[in-house]
Design a protein around this motif. Structure first.
Motif, PDB file in Angstrom:
ATOM      1  N   ASP A 191      66.906  80.263  15.062  1.00 58.82           N
ATOM      2  CA  ASP A 191      67.125  78.922  15.606  1.00 58.82           C
ATOM      3  C   ASP A 191      67.661  78.047  14.465  1.00 58.82           C
ATOM      4  N   HIS A 192      68.816  77.467  14.685  1.00 59.34           N
ATOM      5  CA  HIS A 192      69.482  76.668  13.641  1.00 59.34           C
ATOM      6  C   HIS A 192      68.602  75.496  13.156  1.00 59.34           C
ATOM      7  N   LEU A 193      67.917  74.840  14.084  1.00 60.30           N
ATOM      8  CA  LEU A 193      67.079  73.687  13.699  1.00 60.30           C
ATOM      9  C   LEU A 193      65.879  74.142  12.879  1.00 60.30           C
TER      10      LEU A 193
ATOM     11  N   GLY B 161      65.958  76.682  11.032  1.00 63.90           N
ATOM     12  CA  GLY B 161      66.572  76.998   9.738  1.00 63.90           C
ATOM     13  C   GLY B 161      66.628  75.756   8.859  1.00 63.90           C
ATOM     14  N   HIS B 162      67.097  74.633   9.452  1.00 67.12           N
ATOM     15  CA  HIS B 162      67.135  73.380   8.681  1.00 67.12           C
ATOM     16  C   HIS B 162      65.734  73.049   8.151  1.00 67.12           C
ATOM     17  N   MET B 163      64.735  73.120   9.019  1.00 66.70           N
ATOM     18  CA  MET B 163      63.377  72.740   8.584  1.00 66.70           C
ATOM     19  C   MET B 163      62.875  73.682   7.495  1.00 66.70           C
TER      20      MET B 163
ATOM     21  N   VAL C  91      66.939  65.494  10.332  1.00 67.71           N
ATOM     22  CA  VAL C  91      67.978  64.501  10.619  1.00 67.71           C
ATOM     23  C   VAL C  91      69.353  65.134  10.410  1.00 67.71           C
ATOM     24  N   SER C  92      70.058  65.371  11.517  1.00 69.20           N
ATOM     25  CA  SER C  92      71.379  65.995  11.359  1.00 69.20           C
ATOM     26  C   SER C  92      72.393  65.288  12.243  1.00 69.20           C
ATOM     27  N   GLY C  93      73.574  65.898  12.356  1.00 70.73           N
ATOM     28  CA  GLY C  93      74.622  65.283  13.159  1.00 70.73           C
ATOM     29  C   GLY C  93      74.333  65.373  14.649  1.00 70.73           C
TER      30      GLY C  93
ATOM     31  N   GLY D  19      73.317  70.202   4.443  1.00 68.31           N
ATOM     32  CA  GLY D  19      74.303  70.474   5.498  1.00 68.31           C
ATOM     33  C   GLY D  19      74.144  71.899   6.010  1.00 68.31           C
ATOM     34  N   ASP D  20      74.961  72.245   6.987  1.00 66.98           N
ATOM     35  CA  ASP D  20      74.846  73.585   7.567  1.00 66.98           C
ATOM     36  C   ASP D  20      75.174  74.651   6.528  1.00 66.98           C
ATOM     37  N   ASN D  21      74.340  75.666   6.461  1.00 67.10           N
ATOM     38  CA  ASN D  21      74.524  76.738   5.479  1.00 67.10           C
ATOM     39  C   ASN D  21      73.797  77.985   5.959  1.00 67.10           C
TER      40      ASN D  21
END
Ligand code: KG4
Ligand code: ZN
Length: 351
Positions: free
Chosen positions: A110-112, A114-116, A134-136, A305-307
């Motif tokens: 899950d991309h979100l 991943g961010h967390m 907090v993302s786009g 950012g996305d990575n």
């Protein structure tokens, strides 16, 4: 254990090799910003074409920079949701092909989440934490109980915070993406020059709303009836407007996050997502965490950012848990995405 991660959910094509969920051997990020900036936002068809063009060489570069061979890779992790469906499918198809040919396990991330994870990757801090993501495309507060268990406490009812930065930048004709541009300009501006409201602060929930702030800027520039000429700003006035807008967004994000900590009695905050790169957000959140006796974990700038490093990192933990997918793995576009973590009242989860 080495995991190859692949990320293509929006306008970055990325591949990374990460060891044991932490040690980043490579993290190649190809940003498509140049192709989209002329349109003032991401154009899905262009994003797909750019992903197709780049993915092969980006994955090859990640493997080369990490100095690993396919034999040494233990699993392949890929972002599958949420995002632009076409864009996600390119990363997924590529990951599936590699998994089939190299005979490696495939892990859906899950991309979100991943961010967390990017804010927790380098830390030894015990969980739970309050995650401010907090993302786009998303703005939300979660109670993070484990790397894969995030309870949604509040989220934006309209625009995401990054979206608000991008839209305001477009209104002010400053360029795309708006976040870094407004962040830089704000450094020269007065934060209290223009009086912005702080939406949802009096609301007892942990939800946000940013579309009103954006509309305020629109009227400020074009007049209430939207009929007058575009107002002319001096350089200083423009910087003041940027700084005041940014202050309003950051103020709401920070206050709601501190409120989430109080409600849940959690003492650590983890900040992630593209907007986590914002200098004023990092500064104010740190000040407020210090004042309230809270520990702050921030995603490193390179991972805001996305990575793909965050995807490979979290993929490692999922793989260890035995969460492996077959070749029927599919994308979940943003409009069909429902966080697996059901929204619940923070008070139900006092520690
Ligand atoms: O996480 P991300 O790369 O992509 C999504 O998953 O959405 O976030 C991109 C967003 C954009 O809206 C961009 O304007 C914003 O992050 N952003 C910033 C900053 N750097 C990037 N917003 C505010 N301040 C920044 N310094
Ligand atoms: Zn993202």
């Amino acid at each position: 254990m080495l995991v190859l991660g692949i990320e293509s959910s929006c306008d970055e094509t990325s591949a990374a090799v990460v060891e044991d969920g932490r040690k980043i051997h490579s993290n190649i990020v190809f940003s498509q910003i140049q192709s989209h900036s002329v349109f003032g936002g991401v154009v899905p068809e262009i994003a797909c074409r750019e992903h197709v063009r780049a993915i092969d060489s980006i994955v090859a570069e990640a493997m080369k920079q990490a100095n690993v061979t396919e034999k040494e890779v233990d699993a392949i992790a890929v972002s599958t949701q949420p995002g632009l469906v076409g864009a996600l499918l390119i990363g997924i198809s590529f990951a599936k092909s590699l998994a089939a040919v190299w005979k490696k396990p495939l892990v859906s991330v899950d991309h979100l989440y991943g961010h967390m994870y990017s804010a927790l990757m380098e830390s030894e801090a015990p969980l739970p934490v309050i995650s401010l993501l907090v993302s786009g495309g998303h703005t939300a507060i979660y109670l993070t109980k484990s790397f894969t268990e995030h309870l949604l406490l509040g989220s934006t009812l309209d625009d995401a915070s990054g979206e608000a930065f991008d839209k305001v930048s477009k209104i002010l004709e400053l360029g795309y993406p708006g976040g870094p541009i407004i962040d830089a300009r704000s450094k020269k501006g007065k934060r209290d020059a223009v009086k912005f409201q702080r939406p949802m602060l009096d609301d007892p929930s942990l939800d946000f709303s940013f579309s009103g702030i954006k509309t305020y800027v629109l009227y400020y520039v074009h007049g209430q009836d939207m009929k007058g000429d575009r107002r002319k700003f001096s350089e200083q006035e423009m910087s003041d407007l940027c700084a005041s807008f940014q202050e309003a967004v950051v103020d709401v994000l920070v206050r709601k996050t501190i409120k989430a900590c109080r409600k849940t009695n959690v003492h650590t905050v983890a900040l992630s997502g593209g907007v986590a790169a914002n200098s004023r957000l990092r500064e104010m959140l740190k000040e407020q965490c210090d004042r309230n006796g809270l520990q702050l974990l921030t995603a490193p700038m390179a991972l805001c950012g996305d990575n793909a490093a965050m995807i490979a990192g979290l993929g490692y933990h999922l793989f260890k848990q035995g969460t492996v997918s077959d070749l029927y793995l599919d994308a979940v576009p943003t409009k069909n995405y429902r966080s697996k973590s059901k929204k619940s009242s923070a008070s139900e989860h006092r520690q």
